[in-house]
Design a protein around this motif. Sequence first.
Motif, PDB file in Angstrom:
ATOM      1  N   UNK A  90      38.250  48.112  51.534  1.00 42.99           N
ATOM      2  CA  UNK A  90      37.920  48.204  49.873  1.00 42.99           C
ATOM      3  C   UNK A  90      38.730  47.889  49.584  1.00 42.99           C
ATOM      4  N   UNK A  91      38.365  47.096  48.358  1.00 42.61           N
ATOM      5  CA  UNK A  91      39.475  46.337  47.472  1.00 42.61           C
ATOM      6  C   UNK A  91      38.205  46.605  46.140  1.00 42.61           C
ATOM      7  N   UNK A  92      39.458  46.082  45.253  1.00 42.68           N
ATOM      8  CA  UNK A  92      38.615  46.904  43.620  1.00 42.68           C
ATOM      9  C   UNK A  92      38.502  45.058  43.356  1.00 42.68           C
ATOM     10  N   UNK A  93      37.948  44.785  42.361  1.00 42.18           N
ATOM     11  CA  UNK A  93      37.782  43.137  42.030  1.00 42.18           C
ATOM     12  C   UNK A  93      39.359  43.093  41.110  1.00 42.18           C
ATOM     13  N   UNK A  94      39.917  43.630  40.548  1.00 40.14           N
ATOM     14  CA  UNK A  94      41.657  43.559  40.089  1.00 40.14           C
ATOM     15  C   UNK A  94      42.634  42.860  41.382  1.00 40.14           C
ATOM     16  N   UNK A 146      45.151  38.663  43.726  1.00 45.71           N
ATOM     17  CA  UNK A 146      45.739  37.461  45.422  1.00 45.71           C
ATOM     18  C   UNK A 146      45.432  36.664  45.358  1.00 45.71           C
ATOM     19  N   UNK A 147      43.952  36.458  44.504  1.00 42.74           N
ATOM     20  CA  UNK A 147      44.059  34.973  44.330  1.00 42.74           C
ATOM     21  C   UNK A 147      44.819  33.688  43.193  1.00 42.74           C
ATOM     22  N   UNK A 148      45.092  35.053  42.054  1.00 44.21           N
ATOM     23  CA  UNK A 148      46.175  34.605  41.138  1.00 44.21           C
ATOM     24  C   UNK A 148      47.354  34.224  41.268  1.00 44.21           C
ATOM     25  N   UNK A 149      47.654  35.132  42.847  1.00 42.51           N
ATOM     26  CA  UNK A 149      49.398  34.710  43.160  1.00 42.51           C
ATOM     27  C   UNK A 149      49.725  33.333  43.342  1.00 42.51           C
ATOM     28  N   UNK A 187      60.108  35.263  48.608  1.00 43.80           N
ATOM     29  CA  UNK A 187      59.751  37.322  48.266  1.00 43.80           C
ATOM     30  C   UNK A 187      61.392  37.232  47.931  1.00 43.80           C
ATOM     31  N   UNK A 188      62.036  36.320  47.156  1.00 41.11           N
ATOM     32  CA  UNK A 188      63.166  36.339  46.537  1.00 41.11           C
ATOM     33  C   UNK A 188      62.921  36.546  45.175  1.00 41.11           C
ATOM     34  N   UNK A 189      62.372  35.370  44.495  1.00 38.33           N
ATOM     35  CA  UNK A 189      62.102  35.528  42.857  1.00 38.33           C
ATOM     36  C   UNK A 189      60.037  35.672  42.948  1.00 38.33           C
ATOM     37  N   UNK A 190      59.610  36.443  43.189  1.00 38.85           N
ATOM     38  CA  UNK A 190      58.161  36.830  42.943  1.00 38.85           C
ATOM     39  C   UNK A 190      57.672  36.683  41.433  1.00 38.85           C
ATOM     40  N   UNK A 191      56.961  35.478  41.411  1.00 40.35           N
ATOM     41  CA  UNK A 191      56.104  34.676  39.902  1.00 40.35           C
ATOM     42  C   UNK A 191      55.167  35.785  39.636  1.00 40.35           C
ATOM     43  N   UNK A 192      54.655  35.895  38.698  1.00 37.69           N
ATOM     44  CA  UNK A 192      53.444  36.243  37.834  1.00 37.69           C
ATOM     45  C   UNK A 192      52.687  35.283  37.768  1.00 37.69           C
ATOM     46  N   UNK A 225      43.595  34.401  34.372  1.00 37.76           N
ATOM     47  CA  UNK A 225      42.505  33.793  33.590  1.00 37.76           C
ATOM     48  C   UNK A 225      41.186  34.413  33.825  1.00 37.76           C
ATOM     49  N   UNK A 226      39.923  33.967  32.286  1.00 38.27           N
ATOM     50  CA  UNK A 226      38.820  34.234  32.467  1.00 38.27           C
ATOM     51  C   UNK A 226      38.330  32.853  33.945  1.00 38.27           C
ATOM     52  N   UNK A 227      38.077  32.117  33.711  1.00 33.37           N
ATOM     53  CA  UNK A 227      37.666  30.697  34.287  1.00 33.37           C
ATOM     54  C   UNK A 227      37.643  31.461  36.026  1.00 33.37           C
ATOM     55  N   UNK A 228      39.077  32.516  36.632  1.00 32.14           N
ATOM     56  CA  UNK A 228      39.153  32.990  37.360  1.00 32.14           C
ATOM     57  C   UNK A 228      38.317  34.138  37.711  1.00 32.14           C
ATOM     58  N   UNK A 229      38.486  34.335  36.829  1.00 37.66           N
ATOM     59  CA  UNK A 229      37.494  36.040  36.833  1.00 37.66           C
ATOM     60  C   UNK A 229      36.191  35.517  37.307  1.00 37.66           C
ATOM     61  N   UNK A 230      35.841  34.366  36.860  1.00 48.30           N
ATOM     62  CA  UNK A 230      34.826  34.091  37.038  1.00 48.30           C
ATOM     63  C   UNK A 230      34.273  32.841  38.032  1.00 48.30           C
ATOM     64  N   UNK A 231      35.485  32.883  38.729  1.00 51.75           N
ATOM     65  CA  UNK A 231      34.572  32.157  39.815  1.00 51.75           C
ATOM     66  C   UNK A 231      35.104  33.643  41.076  1.00 51.75           C
ATOM     67  N   UNK A 232      35.845  34.664  40.936  1.00 54.12           N
ATOM     68  CA  UNK A 232      36.263  35.708  41.635  1.00 54.12           C
ATOM     69  C   UNK A 232      34.340  36.428  41.556  1.00 54.12           C
TER      70      UNK A 232
END
Length: 276
Positions: A58-62, A67-70, A84-89, A93-100
């Motif tokens: 069970x996974x959500x769209x978020x 996971x794909x934006x990381x 692991x030491x410096x996690x980036x965020x 984007x809307x383009x990423x949401x559309x692809x997912x």
Amino acid sequence: MIYVQVAVGDVIYIESNSGAVKRVGRSDAFATEFDLEAEEYVPLPKGEVHKKKEIVQDVTLHDLDAANARPQGGQDILSLMGQMMKPRKTEITDKLRQEINKVVNRYVDEGVAELVPGVLFIDEVHMLDMECFSYLNRALECSLSPIVIFATNRGICTVRGTDMTSPHGIPLDLLDRLLIVRTETYGPAEMIQILAIRAQVEGLEIDEESLAYLGEIGQQASLRHAVHLLSPASVVAKMNGRDKICKVDLDEVTSLYLDAKSSARLLQEQQDRYIS
């Protein structure tokens, strides 16, 4: 890399798609009556064993978006330590949401995945402005949109950000797409039952006479105001040396606290005494 501790006599299986090795248990051929190990013994497979195991996740769209934006770095040890030491965020984007969404829709069409719509509850929806309503109107057209429930106690009022008036403060084009649930006010018996449940949840003791009197207060003012009187009435009862709320305690807290209707009436009667 995940290491699985496997010893001689263990029964394992290997997933063909990922190559992951998982330990099923200890072979029953190694089980003896003098064995003190708290192990789960399984029969030893014989012959050519071909098994299919269905894994439901069970996974959500978020979760998929995150996971794909990381950002993915290299596979060397320095890159892994840096992640692991410096996690980036990264911004989703809307383009990423559309692809997912395209991938999810393809999985649903192929029968690989099943879409279970969630529920989005928006209370006090009249507080949203026109931009929020425009976004919701567009988002509801998506096949992946959740079930949206609006709640409001407003009648005909102004839509925030505009000069137009609309029922419940919702634009008419969005209101036309909604199913409006008809609600009715609580009766005396229902209000007393709700107050009794609330007192039980908060661990407060109140007698039947006080509960009926509190129900009358709720009918005259509001149920929310009657619920708010339970806690201060319990404090007054403890100050008077009682563990159970009585009618005297409710009379005292009623004289101390005003409901919205009484406060508005007081301001109207004594408006010359307040700064306007």
